[in-house]
Design a protein around this motif. Sequence first.
Motif, PDB file in Angstrom:
ATOM      1  N   MET A  75       0.833  -1.206   0.000  1.00  7.07           N
ATOM      2  CA  MET A  75       0.000   0.000   0.000  1.00  7.07           C
ATOM      3  C   MET A  75       0.865   1.253   0.000  1.00  7.07           C
ATOM      4  O   MET A  75       0.454   2.303  -0.478  1.00  7.07           O
ATOM      5  CB  MET A  75      -0.951   0.018   1.196  1.00  7.07           C
ATOM      6  N   PHE A  76       2.078   1.139   0.528  1.00  5.47           N
ATOM      7  CA  PHE A  76       2.935   2.309   0.639  1.00  5.47           C
ATOM      8  C   PHE A  76       3.546   2.723  -0.699  1.00  5.47           C
ATOM      9  O   PHE A  76       4.256   3.728  -0.764  1.00  5.47           O
ATOM     10  CB  PHE A  76       3.999   2.084   1.721  1.00  5.47           C
ATOM     11  N   ASP A 114      -0.281   8.673  -1.157  1.00  7.29           N
ATOM     12  CA  ASP A 114      -1.231   9.132  -0.138  1.00  7.29           C
ATOM     13  C   ASP A 114      -1.093   8.366   1.180  1.00  7.29           C
ATOM     14  O   ASP A 114      -1.521   8.851   2.229  1.00  7.29           O
ATOM     15  CB  ASP A 114      -2.670   8.991  -0.635  1.00  7.29           C
ATOM     16  N   THR A 115      -0.534   7.176   1.132  1.00  2.07           N
ATOM     17  CA  THR A 115      -0.400   6.362   2.342  1.00  2.07           C
ATOM     18  C   THR A 115       0.876   6.656   3.113  1.00  2.07           C
ATOM     19  O   THR A 115       1.051   6.135   4.206  1.00  2.07           O
ATOM     20  CB  THR A 115      -0.412   4.861   2.002  1.00  2.07           C
ATOM     21  N   HIS A 116       1.749   7.462   2.557  1.00  4.63           N
ATOM     22  CA  HIS A 116       3.019   7.737   3.223  1.00  4.63           C
ATOM     23  C   HIS A 116       2.792   8.449   4.551  1.00  4.63           C
ATOM     24  O   HIS A 116       2.025   9.398   4.636  1.00  4.63           O
ATOM     25  CB  HIS A 116       3.923   8.572   2.326  1.00  4.63           C
ATOM     26  N   VAL A 172      -6.666   7.581   4.615  1.00  2.00           N
ATOM     27  CA  VAL A 172      -5.683   6.656   4.059  1.00  2.00           C
ATOM     28  C   VAL A 172      -4.490   6.503   5.002  1.00  2.00           C
ATOM     29  O   VAL A 172      -4.009   5.390   5.235  1.00  2.00           O
ATOM     30  CB  VAL A 172      -5.236   7.119   2.651  1.00  2.00           C
ATOM     31  N   GLN A 173      -4.016   7.594   5.545  1.00  2.00           N
ATOM     32  CA  GLN A 173      -2.907   7.524   6.490  1.00  2.00           C
ATOM     33  C   GLN A 173      -3.331   6.821   7.786  1.00  2.00           C
ATOM     34  O   GLN A 173      -2.545   6.072   8.362  1.00  2.00           O
ATOM     35  CB  GLN A 173      -2.381   8.921   6.804  1.00  2.00           C
ATOM     36  N   THR A 174      -4.570   7.024   8.205  1.00  2.00           N
ATOM     37  CA  THR A 174      -5.078   6.314   9.382  1.00  2.00           C
ATOM     38  C   THR A 174      -5.058   4.816   9.136  1.00  2.00           C
ATOM     39  O   THR A 174      -4.647   4.029   9.990  1.00  2.00           O
ATOM     40  CB  THR A 174      -6.508   6.793   9.724  1.00  2.00           C
ATOM     41  N   GLY A 175      -5.494   4.413   7.941  1.00  4.30           N
ATOM     42  CA  GLY A 175      -5.449   2.995   7.566  1.00  4.30           C
ATOM     43  C   GLY A 175      -4.032   2.453   7.593  1.00  4.30           C
ATOM     44  O   GLY A 175      -3.790   1.337   8.061  1.00  4.30           O
ATOM     45  N   ALA A 176      -3.083   3.259   7.101  1.00  3.97           N
ATOM     46  CA  ALA A 176      -1.681   2.836   7.092  1.00  3.97           C
ATOM     47  C   ALA A 176      -1.152   2.660   8.507  1.00  3.97           C
ATOM     48  O   ALA A 176      -0.479   1.666   8.819  1.00  3.97           O
ATOM     49  CB  ALA A 176      -0.829   3.853   6.317  1.00  3.97           C
TER      50      ALA A 176
END
Length: 151
Positions: free
Chosen positions: A38-39, A43-45, A112-116
């Motif tokens: 995902m990284f 947006d996931t960073h 998205v970052q919360t998911g990461a």
Amino acid sequence: MIFIAVSAIFIRMKAANRPINKKRIIIPPLGMSTGFLMFVVPDTHIPWLWALIAFLVGWFIFSYPLIKSTKFEVRDGAVFVTSSKSFMFILVGLLIVRLVLHEVVYQYISVVQTGAVFFILAFGMLLHWRLYMLKHYNETFGSSFEPSAKQ
């Protein structure tokens, strides 16, 4: 999310009816590790510090109840993870804590970052739990139950 949590509980309870071996202990974290792809999406960073904190919270806090409730037993010449009566309550408790934390964290960073962040937390929890299981399995049973044609 509730459907996934309930599904995980039922899958875990069903898995208690099948013998465990080293392969079945190792595969879940390996399978979950593919989620790090995902990284690739920018947006996931997230900052490295966030990732480290999430991993350590999963490793030291969220894995603890799972480690404490995991025991092995030998039945019919095979090793099984014993069905802990508290396991379902532990999973539900972890889900509730995770949902509350998710709402807090979501106020400060993107979805998205919360998911990461929570993926890394879950990976730290799963990895620590499974490494504990593997260590305990090796110390208790060694290679006396490997390999089995029925598994």
